[in-house]
Motif scaffolding. Structure first.
Motif, PDB file in Angstrom:
ATOM      1  N   SER A 179       0.842  -1.201   0.000  1.00 18.17           N
ATOM      2  CA  SER A 179       0.000   0.000   0.000  1.00 18.17           C
ATOM      3  C   SER A 179       0.874   1.248   0.000  1.00 18.17           C
ATOM      4  N   VAL A 180       0.310   2.313  -0.560  1.00 16.75           N
ATOM      5  CA  VAL A 180       0.971   3.623  -0.603  1.00 16.75           C
ATOM      6  C   VAL A 180      -0.009   4.642  -0.052  1.00 16.75           C
ATOM      7  N   ILE A 181       0.396   5.336   1.016  1.00 10.96           N
ATOM      8  CA  ILE A 181      -0.480   6.309   1.676  1.00 10.96           C
ATOM      9  C   ILE A 181       0.143   7.690   1.551  1.00 10.96           C
ATOM     10  N   ASP A 182      -0.508   8.562   0.795  1.00 11.38           N
ATOM     11  CA  ASP A 182      -0.005   9.918   0.586  1.00 11.38           C
ATOM     12  C   ASP A 182      -0.700  10.916   1.499  1.00 11.38           C
ATOM     13  N   THR A 183       0.102  11.741   2.152  1.00  9.79           N
ATOM     14  CA  THR A 183      -0.388  12.864   2.939  1.00  9.79           C
ATOM     15  C   THR A 183       0.451  14.078   2.544  1.00  9.79           C
ATOM     16  N   PRO A 184       0.070  15.300   2.917  1.00 11.56           N
ATOM     17  CA  PRO A 184       0.840  16.473   2.520  1.00 11.56           C
ATOM     18  C   PRO A 184       2.322  16.351   2.877  1.00 11.56           C
ATOM     19  N   ASN A 185       3.177  16.438   1.846  1.00 12.37           N
ATOM     20  CA  ASN A 185       4.640  16.425   2.007  1.00 12.37           C
ATOM     21  C   ASN A 185       5.192  15.133   2.593  1.00 12.37           C
ATOM     22  N   ASN A 186       4.436  14.060   2.472  1.00 10.69           N
ATOM     23  CA  ASN A 186       4.913  12.791   3.027  1.00 10.69           C
ATOM     24  C   ASN A 186       4.244  11.639   2.297  1.00 10.69           C
ATOM     25  N   ARG A 187       4.965  10.534   2.199  1.00  9.29           N
ATOM     26  CA  ARG A 187       4.398   9.313   1.639  1.00  9.29           C
ATOM     27  C   ARG A 187       4.821   8.144   2.506  1.00  9.29           C
ATOM     28  N   GLN A 188       3.852   7.326   2.888  1.00 11.82           N
ATOM     29  CA  GLN A 188       4.124   6.117   3.662  1.00 11.82           C
ATOM     30  C   GLN A 188       3.912   4.926   2.734  1.00 11.82           C
ATOM     31  N   VAL A 189       4.947   4.081   2.641  1.00 10.96           N
ATOM     32  CA  VAL A 189       4.871   2.908   1.769  1.00 10.96           C
ATOM     33  C   VAL A 189       5.069   1.653   2.604  1.00 10.96           C
ATOM     34  N   TRP A 190       4.139   0.706   2.436  1.00 13.49           N
ATOM     35  CA  TRP A 190       4.199  -0.561   3.154  1.00 13.49           C
ATOM     36  C   TRP A 190       4.687  -1.664   2.231  1.00 13.49           C
ATOM     37  N   TYR A 191       5.536  -2.535   2.771  1.00 12.97           N
ATOM     38  CA  TYR A 191       6.126  -3.624   2.001  1.00 12.97           C
ATOM     39  C   TYR A 191       5.897  -4.951   2.707  1.00 12.97           C
ATOM     40  N   ARG A 192       5.659  -5.997   1.909  1.00  9.60           N
ATOM     41  CA  ARG A 192       5.570  -7.357   2.438  1.00  9.60           C
ATOM     42  C   ARG A 192       6.871  -8.075   2.091  1.00  9.60           C
ATOM     43  N   LEU A 193       7.519  -8.635   3.124  1.00  6.17           N
ATOM     44  CA  LEU A 193       8.804  -9.299   2.951  1.00  6.17           C
ATOM     45  C   LEU A 193       8.697 -10.743   3.420  1.00  6.17           C
TER      46      LEU A 193
END
Length: 205
Positions: free
Chosen positions: A112-126
């Motif tokens: 998943s990719v979660i965008d907020t103002p001036n920031n991006r949170q990216v989740w990875y499955r390993l």
């Protein structure tokens, strides 16, 4: 050795297939990027250390063996795709990220990719056997970019990206489902493996 500070992205302009070998030709964004680049030099593509085999102006070629194509996302690339590029570190360079070898341990899937103002949170499955080396606030190499691990779940982790990282690397257009190259922190690996061996030995006694 690399620092995980990606210099920018370079376009893959040609792929040459040979038996058990593939050659990638990239176009350096500027001649300055390729200044002093000679045969045998090391350049990281999405964090994977590759060796220069040909230089023709701003076009630079690299040979990829089957193991590289199997373990990394370089085998998924097509002409027109862009890769994160970092030239090998030199003595005296500032280490702004963390020391990286350019040896990819495997791939992680973007969930998943979660965008907020001036920031991006990216989740990875390993893969579960690799997750034991992923610790909150530890270091990790993602497609060659040195990043700090944010949250850690059972089989997933996330990183937070600032605008500069998104502008300079392919993390700026990453999407769910993408496969990304992962390099783990070798010090963390060594500590975890040592602790496991010690605990196993005590258990046997």
């Amino acid at each position: 050795m690399f620092t995980g500070i990606v210099q920018g992205t370079a376009e893959l302009v040609a792929i040459e297939e040979q038996p058990n070998l593939r050659t990638h030709v990239i176009r350096m964004p500027s001649l300055a990027w390729g200044e002093g680049l000679t045969l045998g030099a090391s350049v990281a593509h999405n964090g994977c250390c590759l060796t220069v085999t040909r230089v023709e102006g701003d076009l630079v070629s690299f040979d990829l063996m089957q193991e590289t194509l199997r373990l990394t996302n370089l085998g998924l690339l097509q002409v027109g795709d862009k890769v994160n590029v970092e030239r090998a570190a030199r003595f005296g360079d500032e280490i702004g990220g963390h020391a990286m070898s350019g040896h990819i341990i495997g791939m992680a899937e973007v969930t998943s990719v979660i965008d907020t103002p001036n920031n991006r949170q990216v989740w990875y499955r390993l893969a579960p056997d690799l997750m034991k080396y992923v610790l909150t606030k530890g270091y990790i190499g993602i497609d060659g970019a040195s990043l700090t691990i944010g949250e850690v779940g059972e089989q997933a982790f996330c990183v937070h990206l600032i605008p500069e990282t998104m502008a300079r690397t392919n993390l700026g257009w990453v999407k769910a489902g993408w496969q990304t190259n992962i390099e783990l922190d070798p010090q963390t690996q060594a500590i975890v493996d040592t602790v496991e061996r010690v605990l196993a030995a005590r258990g046997e006694k």
